[in-house]
Design an enzyme around this catalytic site. Sequence first.
Site, PDB file in Angstrom:
ATOM      1  N   ARG A  85       0.846  -1.216   0.000  1.00 27.95           N
ATOM      2  CA  ARG A  85       0.000   0.000   0.000  1.00 27.95           C
ATOM      3  C   ARG A  85       0.874   1.257   0.000  1.00 27.95           C
ATOM      4  NH1 ARG A  85      -4.924   0.343  -1.159  1.00 27.95           N
ATOM      5  NH2 ARG A  85      -5.582  -1.312   0.267  1.00 27.95           N
ATOM      6  N   HIS A 184      -1.019   3.330 -10.074  1.00 23.60           N
ATOM      7  CA  HIS A 184      -1.756   3.848  -8.912  1.00 23.60           C
ATOM      8  C   HIS A 184      -0.809   4.626  -7.997  1.00 23.60           C
ATOM      9  CE1 HIS A 184      -4.472   3.918  -5.531  1.00 23.60           C
ATOM     10  NE2 HIS A 184      -5.357   3.125  -6.118  1.00 23.60           N
ATOM     11  N   ASP A 229     -13.598   9.277  -5.100  1.00 19.93           N
ATOM     12  CA  ASP A 229     -13.119   8.157  -5.918  1.00 19.93           C
ATOM     13  C   ASP A 229     -13.759   8.269  -7.306  1.00 19.93           C
ATOM     14  OD1 ASP A 229     -12.175   5.807  -6.947  1.00 19.93           O
ATOM     15  OD2 ASP A 229     -12.944   4.520  -5.343  1.00 19.93           O
ATOM     16  N   GLU A 285      -4.236   8.807 -10.927  1.00 24.01           N
ATOM     17  CA  GLU A 285      -3.812   7.571 -11.590  1.00 24.01           C
ATOM     18  C   GLU A 285      -4.061   7.594 -13.095  1.00 24.01           C
ATOM     19  OE1 GLU A 285      -6.130   4.504  -9.644  1.00 24.01           O
ATOM     20  OE2 GLU A 285      -6.276   5.771  -7.873  1.00 24.01           O
TER      21      GLU A 285
HETATM   22  O1  TA6 Z   1      -8.159   3.503  -8.059  1.00 21.59           O
HETATM   23  C1  TA6 Z   1      -9.015   3.803  -6.981  1.00 21.59           C
HETATM   24  C2  TA6 Z   1      -9.341   2.527  -6.276  1.00 21.59           C
HETATM   25  O2  TA6 Z   1      -9.847   1.585  -7.194  1.00 21.59           O
HETATM   26  C3  TA6 Z   1     -10.358   2.791  -5.176  1.00 21.59           C
HETATM   27  O3  TA6 Z   1     -11.660   2.421  -5.527  1.00 21.59           O
HETATM   28  C4  TA6 Z   1      -9.759   2.052  -4.033  1.00 21.59           C
HETATM   29  O4  TA6 Z   1     -10.456   1.373  -3.186  1.00 21.59           O
HETATM   30  C5  TA6 Z   1      -8.331   1.921  -4.350  1.00 21.59           C
HETATM   31  O5  TA6 Z   1      -8.178   1.982  -5.717  1.00 21.59           O
HETATM   32  C6  TA6 Z   1      -7.432   0.950  -3.671  1.00 21.59           C
HETATM   33  O6  TA6 Z   1      -7.629  -0.327  -4.184  1.00 21.59           O
HETATM   34  P1  TA6 Z   1      -6.851  -1.550  -3.550  1.00 21.59           P
HETATM   35  O7  TA6 Z   1      -7.254  -2.756  -4.343  1.00 21.59           O
HETATM   36  O8  TA6 Z   1      -5.382  -1.252  -3.637  1.00 21.59           O
HETATM   37  O9  TA6 Z   1      -7.308  -1.609  -2.096  1.00 21.59           O
END
Ligand code: TA6
Length: 313
Positions: A85, A184, A229, A285
């Site tokens: 993360r 991301h 989001d 992103e």
């Molecule tokens: O790109 C945004 C997103 O898809 C959000 O909806 C969100 O929950 C986040 O990415 C994180 O996703 P992850 O699978 O890394 O927990």
Amino acid sequence: MGNKANIIILWAMLVAVVAMATHPPPFERTKGINGLEKLIVRDRRGRSFEVYLYGGQVTSWKNEKGDELLFMSTKAIFEPPTPIRGGIPLLFPQYSNTGPLPSHGFVRQRFWEIDTNPPPLPSHPYSSAHVDLILKSSDADLKIWPNKFVYRLRVALGHGGDLTLTSRVKNSDVKPFNFTAGLHPYFYVSDISQIQVEGLQNLDYLDQQKNRTRFTDNAKFITFNSQLDRLYLRTPSKLRIVDHNKKKTIVVRKEGYADAVVWNPWDKKVSDLGVEDYKRFVAVEPVAVEKPIILKPGQVWKGVLQVSVVPRT
Ligand code: TA6
């Protein structure tokens, strides 16, 4: 010293300068958290980035003063198969959890290798330091996504300290396939309530908190005071994150990714994110979602993210 000696010295210096410019310094391969292997790449001005082979994930990017420009969760779990993360996760071959695969696909949960023989990259040859990684679909991958691919990633520091991630996906199968994809990046910000994201005015977006209902954004820029989001469709290639406290702007440039997501979870519970962590990052992103990328056998798709930090204008 005679003229001849002077010419020889000048010539040697010139050769050394050209060699330094055309042969980036090598990277350091070392153990990171929990013994996971990482590569550290530094340029001659002391800028650096780190990339874990697990996930092919950039986890750090520092300027010449040593300031960290990417965010890493205080509760990040560096234990496969959990995705890390923070930094810059790679999303492929599925953006988000809108298909049969795990959320955001699976390459962020795979072990990548150093690519010792990458094909030339004509548009970005002058990076001051870079590293190439490669991931090929495994037999296990083919069971959940039956399409053979080769994903090459170059991470490069430019001469101005900018960071560029170039993704190249090749269809190494005998049939066409399609995919959605993205990066991301968790950009480090001083305070989420003191920043704005610019470049998305008058665009349509799908609200990912409302089952992807479509809206048009009329605001001049995005500010944050609760969870957000949004998947913006067909965006310009340049977006900006203005950090008023730091008096700086993060310039995000993208190629090959038509869309862009802006995300901050605010107080929404995310298990591997510290309670206060949301204050210190924004995710902007580059993604290709609305129109999946289609590749014929042998074809290669290229996507680029280039990020630089400049004084706020
Ligand atoms: O790109 C945004 C997103 O898809 C959000 O909806 C969100 O929950 C986040 O990415 C994180 O996703 P992850 O699978 O890394 O927990």
